[in-house]
Design a protein around this motif. Structure first.
Motif, short mmCIF file in Angstrom:
data_model
loop_
_atom_site.label_atom_id
_atom_site.label_comp_id
_atom_site.label_asym_id
_atom_site.label_seq_id
_atom_site.Cartn_x
_atom_site.Cartn_y
_atom_site.Cartn_z
N ILE A 80 0.83 -1.22 0.00
CA ILE A 80 0.00 0.00 0.00
C ILE A 80 0.86 1.26 0.00
O ILE A 80 0.34 2.37 -0.18
CB ILE A 80 -0.96 0.02 1.22
N ASN A 81 2.16 1.10 0.21
CA ASN A 81 3.08 2.24 0.12
C ASN A 81 4.07 2.06 -1.03
O ASN A 81 5.17 2.62 -1.02
CB ASN A 81 3.85 2.40 1.45
N HIS A 82 3.68 1.28 -2.04
CA HIS A 82 4.56 1.02 -3.18
C HIS A 82 4.78 2.29 -3.99
O HIS A 82 3.92 3.18 -4.03
CB HIS A 82 3.95 -0.08 -4.05
N GLU A 83 5.91 2.32 -4.68
CA GLU A 83 6.24 3.51 -5.46
C GLU A 83 5.34 3.65 -6.68
O GLU A 83 5.01 4.76 -7.09
CB GLU A 83 7.71 3.44 -5.91
N ASP A 84 4.98 2.53 -7.25
CA ASP A 84 4.15 2.59 -8.45
C ASP A 84 2.72 2.95 -8.07
O ASP A 84 2.13 2.39 -7.13
CB ASP A 84 4.17 1.24 -9.18
N ARG A 85 2.16 3.86 -8.80
CA ARG A 85 0.83 4.37 -8.47
C ARG A 85 -0.23 3.28 -8.64
O ARG A 85 -1.13 3.14 -7.81
CB ARG A 85 0.52 5.56 -9.38
N HIS A 86 -0.11 2.47 -9.70
CA HIS A 86 -1.13 1.45 -9.95
C HIS A 86 -1.06 0.31 -8.94
O HIS A 86 -2.09 -0.20 -8.49
CB HIS A 86 -0.96 0.90 -11.38
N VAL A 87 0.13 -0.10 -8.62
CA VAL A 87 0.27 -1.15 -7.60
C VAL A 87 -0.30 -0.68 -6.27
O VAL A 87 -1.02 -1.40 -5.58
CB VAL A 87 1.75 -1.55 -7.45
N LYS A 88 0.05 0.54 -5.90
CA LYS A 88 -0.45 1.12 -4.65
C LYS A 88 -1.96 1.20 -4.65
O LYS A 88 -2.63 0.91 -3.67
CB LYS A 88 0.18 2.49 -4.47
N ARG A 89 -2.51 1.60 -5.79
CA ARG A 89 -3.96 1.76 -5.91
C ARG A 89 -4.68 0.42 -5.74
O ARG A 89 -5.60 0.29 -4.94
CB ARG A 89 -4.29 2.37 -7.27
N TYR A 90 -4.22 -0.62 -6.50
CA TYR A 90 -4.90 -1.92 -6.42
C TYR A 90 -4.66 -2.60 -5.07
O TYR A 90 -5.53 -3.32 -4.56
CB TYR A 90 -4.45 -2.81 -7.57
N ALA A 91 -3.49 -2.40 -4.50
CA ALA A 91 -3.22 -2.98 -3.18
C ALA A 91 -4.13 -2.38 -2.12
O ALA A 91 -4.68 -3.08 -1.26
CB ALA A 91 -1.76 -2.79 -2.81
N THR A 92 -4.30 -1.07 -2.16
CA THR A 92 -5.19 -0.40 -1.21
C THR A 92 -6.63 -0.86 -1.42
O THR A 92 -7.40 -1.06 -0.46
CB THR A 92 -5.11 1.12 -1.39
N MET A 93 -7.03 -1.04 -2.68
CA MET A 93 -8.37 -1.51 -2.98
C MET A 93 -8.61 -2.89 -2.38
O MET A 93 -9.63 -3.14 -1.70
CB MET A 93 -8.57 -1.54 -4.50
N ALA A 94 -7.67 -3.84 -2.63
CA ALA A 94 -7.83 -5.18 -2.08
C ALA A 94 -7.79 -5.17 -0.55
O ALA A 94 -8.54 -5.89 0.12
CB ALA A 94 -6.72 -6.09 -2.62
N TYR A 95 -6.91 -4.33 -0.01
CA TYR A 95 -6.76 -4.19 1.44
C TYR A 95 -8.08 -3.74 2.07
O TYR A 95 -8.53 -4.29 3.08
CB TYR A 95 -5.65 -3.17 1.67
N ALA A 96 -8.72 -2.73 1.47
CA ALA A 96 -9.96 -2.17 2.03
C ALA A 96 -11.12 -3.12 1.88
O ALA A 96 -12.00 -3.20 2.76
CB ALA A 96 -10.27 -0.85 1.33
N VAL A 97 -11.15 -3.86 0.76
CA VAL A 97 -12.27 -4.76 0.54
C VAL A 97 -12.21 -5.95 1.48
O VAL A 97 -13.23 -6.41 2.01
CB VAL A 97 -12.28 -5.21 -0.94
N MET A 98 -11.00 -6.50 1.71
CA MET A 98 -10.89 -7.70 2.52
C MET A 98 -11.24 -7.46 3.99
O MET A 98 -11.79 -8.34 4.65
CB MET A 98 -9.47 -8.26 2.41
N VAL A 99 -10.97 -6.28 4.54
CA VAL A 99 -11.22 -6.05 5.97
C VAL A 99 -12.71 -5.85 6.26
O VAL A 99 -13.09 -5.58 7.40
CB VAL A 99 -10.43 -4.82 6.48
N LYS A 100 -13.54 -5.98 5.26
CA LYS A 100 -14.98 -5.93 5.52
C LYS A 100 -15.43 -7.13 6.33
O LYS A 100 -16.43 -7.07 7.04
CB LYS A 100 -15.73 -5.86 4.18
N HIS A 101 -14.67 -8.23 6.26
CA HIS A 101 -15.00 -9.42 7.04
C HIS A 101 -14.46 -9.27 8.46
O HIS A 101 -13.30 -8.88 8.66
CB HIS A 101 -14.40 -10.66 6.37
N PRO A 102 -15.26 -9.57 9.49
CA PRO A 102 -14.81 -9.33 10.88
C PRO A 102 -13.60 -10.17 11.27
O PRO A 102 -12.74 -9.68 12.01
CB PRO A 102 -16.05 -9.70 11.71
N ASP A 103 -13.51 -11.42 10.81
CA ASP A 103 -12.36 -12.25 11.18
C ASP A 103 -11.07 -11.67 10.64
O ASP A 103 -10.01 -11.73 11.29
CB ASP A 103 -12.56 -13.67 10.66
N ILE A 104 -11.14 -11.11 9.43
CA ILE A 104 -9.93 -10.53 8.83
C ILE A 104 -9.54 -9.25 9.58
O ILE A 104 -8.36 -8.95 9.74
CB ILE A 104 -10.18 -10.26 7.33
#
Length: 878
Positions: free
Chosen positions: A76-100
């Motif tokens: 989520i702190n990657h230098e590439d803008r696209h990698v950072k963007r998709y990583a943050t997206m996956a990161y935010a979506v996955m924490v919707k589950h309480p166990d995660i």
């Protein structure tokens, strides 16, 4: 051929890897690719993971089991803008589950801080999903405090207010909406200036942003400071336009905002002045709002009506008619019916609103809901009816006309606990009117229902049943129904309750009941059984002296009723005025029990037939009824003194001579029949009876024989029953004593002369004057023993005693004094002592107060001794 040239040097080897295009259909392979250093691989793998995670919770858990979160954290702190963007997206979506979320909090405690730092990123998409990440994390109360302490509130408000991306606004507001659910975070968000931002977002072009803004605003308006700021920003004027047909999805949250705001009377005044209240009432009468919206509207009205000032304003706007209209048009929606009934109950605290509900025929609509199949509707309807009938005769009469009495009694018989409580409250309110109370008692199923509900385990039900009895039992018919339906025994059992309100209401019911002799007799018999009596339960004179002031502290095993009342009165924490009054009322209803327990009869306690004195009762002994005492065998214990003589009515009936002339005799006209009638009779007598007449006569004869046989059997049964029931002997001597004092003592001119003459008469009836030194030679014990043998019972009529000591003479004096109207007390002492106290004015003085004197009945009959003097004290002791 020419000479060849020297071969050129070999070129450098090619070490580059030929690009390979991989198509993976296994998420574990993609997760493994997150460890790659190639930007393009990372970009495609993070994008694939984010899309896979969005699909379902199962996908999120599968990715989590492969360790995806740990690999996404550094990206989520990657230098590439696209990698950072998709990583943050996956990161935010996955924490919707309480166990995660729980696992992430353990794996990376600084994850929230990292997400807050992303809010300052230049990439709008990163900011969007950073807000989504914080919103998902804020659903847990543990994370709310971390977001506030990490400084996440202000950047969220800034993005919600200034961002041009509606998704950023929506995610920021979602996070803030979760934060204000916590009290501490709510204050921090409010202090950061969120309310002006929310006011602007109410008018957004995006319904989702409007929805979350209104939800957040409703939470903030729960506190007075937030409502004040909302009114200053003219928030009501911005919310009211949402209650139109144009915004059907926002009606619910808009009403939620209004309901929280209208708790304040100032807000109610403002909305009335700008026409918003009229708009709200018109909105409720429209057809386009859904049932759920109208339900919330009714709840909002009920909440606003809890303020007395708001209730007056609502009454001025004719809110009663609006609720009645809704009540008549939503008979199929249980939730709406419940909300409307509760609103009616709250509004009925206002007297004008209460009168209005009766005037617009709202009472019959409420009554019609009592037999509803839903217990929630029954409970709410009974509550509304109880509120509208409280101290309101007209509404009670409207309810009776709508057949509310039968419906309420049926609800008490078969309803759930809170239905019973509210239904009982209705009957209590309505029973204040005599005619309605009589109408209630006509229903024969009420007392059985009360007897059944008194056995409930719910203290509220027990308390209301006892209170209902107190309201109803003011007549002989009601008390007779109580006895017949066995209401008294479960009522008395509730004196053991640990609930103070239950005990208080039971005592109040007992106070109302014991004025009836039949009821008091039943109460005194509860807990007594013939088989439990033993010889040791008889009475005897104790060696210790018990005064009349400390009788409550003595443990006396009487009937269960008196036992339980004594237990309450002996407890400092449970004793109450009603329990003491109930004990006194009950003991005064049976003067024999009162004299046995208390040891004193006041001047207003008038003895009558079947009064008996078994002596002072032993500790842990039972006070037995006269019937049980009469069935005991003769023993050596103290004799039971009985007062039983013919009443004046019985004597008059005995003295009546048969009216021999009362038989109807034929008149002269009837005795001598006319010649014409005689000839007809002779003609009829000469005719032979046919077979039908003979048959009829035979049937009549058999019928008469059958009736005669039944009569004889009934007489035999009554005779056997009479033999089995103890019949105390009549005291003819006492009756003659009464006749003598009526003729000789009552006509005396002064009260003092009557007191002295009566004392001399009593002494003459019981052996005359006895010197104190010769008391042991008086021999009254042998005389009493002979009477017990003569009557074959421990019960001795007082008039049969010819050699009586102190307590015999004192009792006879009290009985005769009551017959001729001389105010006199009867006080029991110790060691077979008893005396009478009278009030005497000094000779030649008519001023008050008179002095209290003791009448000497033994040594100098008729002598008056002032209480407290030495001679009086000598008479009261051995």
């Amino acid at each position: 051929m020419g000479k060849k040239s020297k071969k050129e040097a070999d070129a450098a080897p090619n070490t580059s890897f030929t690009p390979v295009t991989i198509e993976s259909k296994n998420c574990s392979t993609v997760v493994m690719m997150l460890g790659s250093e190639e930007v393009e691989v990372l970009m495609k793998s993070t994008e694939a993971i984010s899309r896979f995670a969005i699909k379902s919770d199962e996908n999120k858990l599968q990715l989590h089991s492969l360790g995806t979160i740990k690999k996404l954290i550094p990206l989520i702190n990657h230098e590439d803008r696209h990698v950072k963007r998709y990583a943050t997206m996956a990161y935010a979506v996955m924490v919707k589950h309480p166990d995660i979320r729980i696992a992430l909090r353990r794996a990376d405690p600084s994850c929230i801080t990292s997400a807050i730092q992303l809010l300052n990123d230049d990439d709008e998409i990163c900011v969007e999903f950073a807000c989504l990440f914080l919103a998902n994390m804020a659903t847990d109360f543990v994370n709310k405090k971390l977001i506030c302490e990490s400084g996440g509130i202000e950047p969220l408000i800034v993005h919600a207010n200034t961002s041009n991306d509606p998704d950023v606004q929506k995610n920021s507001l979602d996070c803030l909406s979760f934060l204000v659910q916590d009290a501490e975070c709510r204050n921090a968000v409010k202090d950061a200036g969120i309310i002006p931002c929310l006011m602007d977002k109410i008018t957004s072009d995006f319904p989702a942003i409007q929805m979350v803004s209104l939800k957040t605003l409703a939470q903030l308006l729960q506190e007075e400071q937030g409502r004040k700021q909302f009114r200053e920003l003219e928030g009501l004027a911005r919310v009211m336009p949402l209650l139109t047909k144009k915004y059907p999805d926002l009606h619910m949250v808009a009403l939620h905002v209004l309901s929280n705001c209208l708790v304040d009377a100032d807000a109610m005044d403002e909305i009335r002045n700008n026409g918003g209240l009229n708009q709200l009432l018109n909105f409720l009468n429209e057809s386009y709002p859904t049932d759920e919206v109208k339900l919330y509207a009714a709840q909002a009205i009920g909440r606003a009506a809890k303020n007395a000032r708001n209730t007056r304003i609502l009454h001025e706007m004719n809110i009663e008619q609006c609720l009645v209209n809704m009540l008549g048009s939503h008979v199929d929606n249980e939730d709406i019916l419940v909300a409307i009934c509760r609103a009616i109950a709250i509004l009925s605290d206002n007297l004008l609103a209460k009168e209005t509900f009766g005037a617009i025929d709202g009472i019959p609509l409420v009554v019609a809901l009592i037999p509803h199949e839903s217990s929630c509707v029954q409970r709410a309807a009974c509550l509304a009816l109880a509120s509208t009938t409280l101290q309101n005769l007209h509404n009670s009469q409207h309810a009776v006309k709508a057949n509310a009495v039968d419906l309420l009694i049926s609800a008490i018989s078969h309803g759930k606990d809170m239905v019973v409580v509210n239904g009982s409250a209705c009957l209590i309110n309505m029973s204040t009117e005599v005619s309605i109370r009589q109408e209630i008692l006509k229903n024969g199923s009420l007392m059985p229902a009360i007897a059944k509900r008194l056995g409930s385990c719910n203290p509220l039900v027990q308390s209301k049943m006892a209170e209902l009895l107190s309201a109803l039992v003011d007549g002989a018919d009601a008390r007779e129904q109580m006895v017949q339906c066995n209401v008294l025994e479960p009522l008395v059992a509730l004196l053991r309750s640990n609930d103070g309100t239950v005990r208080r209401n039971v005592c109040q019911a007992l106070i109302r009941c014991v004025s009836d002799p039949q009821v008091s007799d039943v109460l005194l018999r509860i807990g007594l059984a013939v088989e439990n009596t033993t010889e040791n339960e008889n009475t005897a004179e104790p060696t210790a002296t018990t005064t009349t002031t400390d009788f409550l502290s003595c443990r006396v095993d009487l009937s269960r009723t008196l036992d339980l009342l004594q237990d309450i009165n002996n407890s400092e924490g449970r004793r109450m005025n009603s329990s003491v009054q109930a004990f006194n009322k009950l003991i005064e209803a049976n003067l024999s029990a009162k004299y046995c327990v208390v040891g004193t009869l006041a001047s207003h306690d008038v003895t009558g037939c079947r009064f008996y004195d078994p002596g002072r009762i032993h500790k842990n002994a039972k006070f037995l009824p006269l019937e049980l005492l009469g069935k005991k065998a003769v023993d050596c214990e103290r004799a039971v003194l009985l007062v039983n003589y013919k009443s004046e009515e019985e004597e008059n009936e005995d003295n009546k001579t048969p009216d021999l002339g009362g038989e109807a005799r034929p008149s002269s006209g009837e005795a001598h029949e006319s010649p014409k009638h005689s000839r007809k009779a002779k003609t009829c007598s000469t005719k032979k009876k046919n077979k039908e007449e003979k048959l009829r006569e035979e049937q009549e004869r058999l019928q008469r024989e059958k009736e005669e046989q039944e009569r004889l059997e009934q007489e035999q049964k009554e005779a056997l029953l009479k033999e089995s029931v103890y019949q105390p002997p009549l005291d003819d001597h006492l009756y003659r004593y009464i006749q003598q004092v009526v003729k000789t003592v009552a006509p005396l001119p002064t009260h003092q002369e009557q007191v002295i003459a009566l004392g001399q008469f009593v002494a003459s009836c019981m052996g005359g004057e006895v010197e104190r030194e010769r008391m042991l030679e008086f021999g009254w014990q042998l005389h009493i023993a002979q009477l017990k043998v003569q009557f074959k019972s421990n019960i001795v009529p007082i008039g049969e005693i010819k050699r009586g000591t102190y307590f015999h003479r004192a009792l006879l004096y009290k009985v005769l004094a009551d017959r001729i109207g001389i105010p006199c007390t009867l006080v029991r002492g110790s060691y077979n002592l008893a005396w009478n106290e009278v009030m005497i004015s000094p000779s030649g003085v008519t001023s008050y107060p008179p002095m209290k004197c003791i009448v000497d009945l033994m040594h100098d009959p008729g002598r008056l001794m002032k209480t407290g003097t030495s001679e009086a004290q000598v008479y009261q002791t051995i």
